[in-house]
Design a protein around this motif. Sequence first.
Motif, PDB file in Angstrom:
ATOM      1  N   GLU A 306      87.338 -35.860 -96.054  1.00  0.00           N
ATOM      2  CA  GLU A 306      86.121 -35.599 -95.284  1.00  0.00           C
ATOM      3  C   GLU A 306      85.547 -36.894 -94.726  1.00  0.00           C
ATOM      4  O   GLU A 306      85.075 -36.937 -93.580  1.00  0.00           O
ATOM      5  N   ARG A 307      85.596 -37.960 -95.522  1.00  0.00           N
ATOM      6  CA  ARG A 307      85.095 -39.244 -95.065  1.00  0.00           C
ATOM      7  C   ARG A 307      85.933 -39.768 -93.896  1.00  0.00           C
ATOM      8  O   ARG A 307      85.401 -40.299 -92.914  1.00  0.00           O
ATOM      9  N   ASN A 311      84.726 -40.511 -89.920  1.00  0.00           N
ATOM     10  CA  ASN A 311      84.940 -41.788 -89.232  1.00  0.00           C
ATOM     11  C   ASN A 311      85.715 -41.603 -87.935  1.00  0.00           C
ATOM     12  O   ASN A 311      85.444 -42.276 -86.932  1.00  0.00           O
ATOM     13  N   VAL A 312      86.695 -40.704 -87.961  1.00  0.00           N
ATOM     14  CA  VAL A 312      87.478 -40.431 -86.754  1.00  0.00           C
ATOM     15  C   VAL A 312      86.560 -39.923 -85.645  1.00  0.00           C
ATOM     16  O   VAL A 312      86.622 -40.396 -84.496  1.00  0.00           O
ATOM     17  N   GLY A 328      95.179 -38.020 -78.037  1.00  0.00           N
ATOM     18  CA  GLY A 328      95.469 -37.425 -79.327  1.00  0.00           C
ATOM     19  C   GLY A 328      94.389 -36.520 -79.866  1.00  0.00           C
ATOM     20  O   GLY A 328      93.281 -36.411 -79.330  1.00  0.00           O
ATOM     21  N   ASP A 329      94.741 -35.858 -80.999  1.00  0.00           N
ATOM     22  CA  ASP A 329      93.803 -34.963 -81.670  1.00  0.00           C
ATOM     23  C   ASP A 329      94.006 -35.064 -83.184  1.00  0.00           C
ATOM     24  O   ASP A 329      94.018 -34.059 -83.893  1.00  0.00           O
ATOM     25  N   SER A 330      94.163 -36.292 -83.637  1.00  0.00           N
ATOM     26  CA  SER A 330      94.374 -36.538 -85.061  1.00  0.00           C
ATOM     27  C   SER A 330      93.587 -37.774 -85.462  1.00  0.00           C
ATOM     28  O   SER A 330      92.702 -38.229 -84.732  1.00  0.00           O
ATOM     29  N   GLN A 331      93.931 -38.352 -86.610  1.00  0.00           N
ATOM     30  CA  GLN A 331      93.258 -39.572 -87.078  1.00  0.00           C
ATOM     31  C   GLN A 331      93.733 -40.817 -86.342  1.00  0.00           C
ATOM     32  O   GLN A 331      93.139 -41.892 -86.495  1.00  0.00           O
ATOM     33  N   ILE A 332      94.779 -40.699 -85.547  1.00  0.00           N
ATOM     34  CA  ILE A 332      95.293 -41.807 -84.744  1.00  0.00           C
ATOM     35  C   ILE A 332      94.641 -41.730 -83.363  1.00  0.00           C
ATOM     36  O   ILE A 332      94.729 -40.706 -82.687  1.00  0.00           O
ATOM     37  N   ALA A 375      93.207 -47.008 -85.631  1.00  0.00           N
ATOM     38  CA  ALA A 375      93.338 -46.109 -86.779  1.00  0.00           C
ATOM     39  C   ALA A 375      92.243 -46.400 -87.799  1.00  0.00           C
ATOM     40  O   ALA A 375      92.348 -47.352 -88.567  1.00  0.00           O
ATOM     41  N   PRO A 376      91.192 -45.604 -87.826  1.00  0.00           N
ATOM     42  CA  PRO A 376      90.172 -45.769 -88.862  1.00  0.00           C
ATOM     43  C   PRO A 376      90.680 -45.242 -90.197  1.00  0.00           C
ATOM     44  O   PRO A 376      91.670 -44.505 -90.259  1.00  0.00           O
TER      45      PRO A 376
END
Length: 402
Positions: A306-307, A311-312, A328-332, A375-376
């Motif tokens: 969740e954290r 951040n993303v 993109g649509d992810s954490q990258i 990349a957070p």
Amino acid sequence: MSHGFDLRGRLRERGADDLRRHLDPAESVGARTRFAEDPKGGSPDFDGTELVFASNDYLGLAGDDRVQRAAAAAARTVGTGAGASRLVTGDTHLHRALERDLADCKGCERALVFSSGYAANVGTIDALAPDVVFSDALNHASIVDGCRIGASETVVYDHCDPDDLAAEMAEREREADDAADESWLVVTDTVFSMDGDVAPLERLCDVADEHGAWVMVDEAHATGLFGDDGGGVVQREGLTDRIDVNLGTLSKALGSQGGYVAGDGDLIEHLLNAARTFVFSTGLAPPAVGAAREALRIAREGDRRERLWANVDRLRDGLEDAGFEVLGDSQILPVLVGDRDDALALERAVRERGVVAPAIRPPTVPEGTARIRVAPTAAHADEDVDACVRAFREAREDVDAL
């Protein structure tokens, strides 16, 4: 006459093309650390602390006290190294416990741990020895090399395009005399590391089912992050029963080292007998096994995911508000620049403001699509994310073409 290798000349060519790489040692793994210029054969001389938005340690678990204690306990009780191939004496109760946890997380009968994700991909494709692999155009290099080694033929379909996959399969059936007797394997990453997008798995499975092909996915950038239990994109999409080979790594969100394959019992039994990268490699070091098992527990039970996603969202919104196009649509979060020189200039300008985020340029990505890969992690505080946005906003003013 010389039969040697002109390595200096090869390095000059790389330098002329702006493709020569250098090692920049980090003092530690974390959201902030100090870096040193490539010391070649000498000792690193660390400089000031910088914010790191370039790590695949997405949950920030590599520096977690619980994970470090688990690694230390494994070293004390089992040893620092496995000592041999797991088929000889390198199979320990720790390896088996991690594999049980991975199988449970992925909803599969069994799992098998490899020394790396790279070894898992190469060894699995080679052991399956498919007549044809249908591979996404942007699959990771380890999949590409696995196809080179283990597949009789590789057909590349357009990136994340089930319709093109269907067309390639239909063409194969029309043109190959023995197509009905061939073994076919569809292989795709689930989260693509340079574009940050997610494969349309359900539609790919539909196409594969229509033609009787197996589906193999690499959840390297998804394990621990997606789904209610952190299993990955496969679990989030409810596709466990439709994926034949579930593969991933322990070295990204789980903050350790190694790779794994999960699937039914026959698959795992075949791999531990036929995957050369498993059979002829020393078992994964027990500290890495212990760390990965504890990290998987934290990823499944804690609030790190969740954290990370908070951040993303905060970082994507900030970068877009600053005028950048974020893919993109992810954490990258790839920040699209276009020109390779502009991407390198933006990387330098951001670094001058204390933020580390690498420029990715051709041939890693297509011409005209150079980018900064941001990349957070869950270890970044709100002020870290805001500092990253501020660095990009200010750096934009230094790069005339942006």
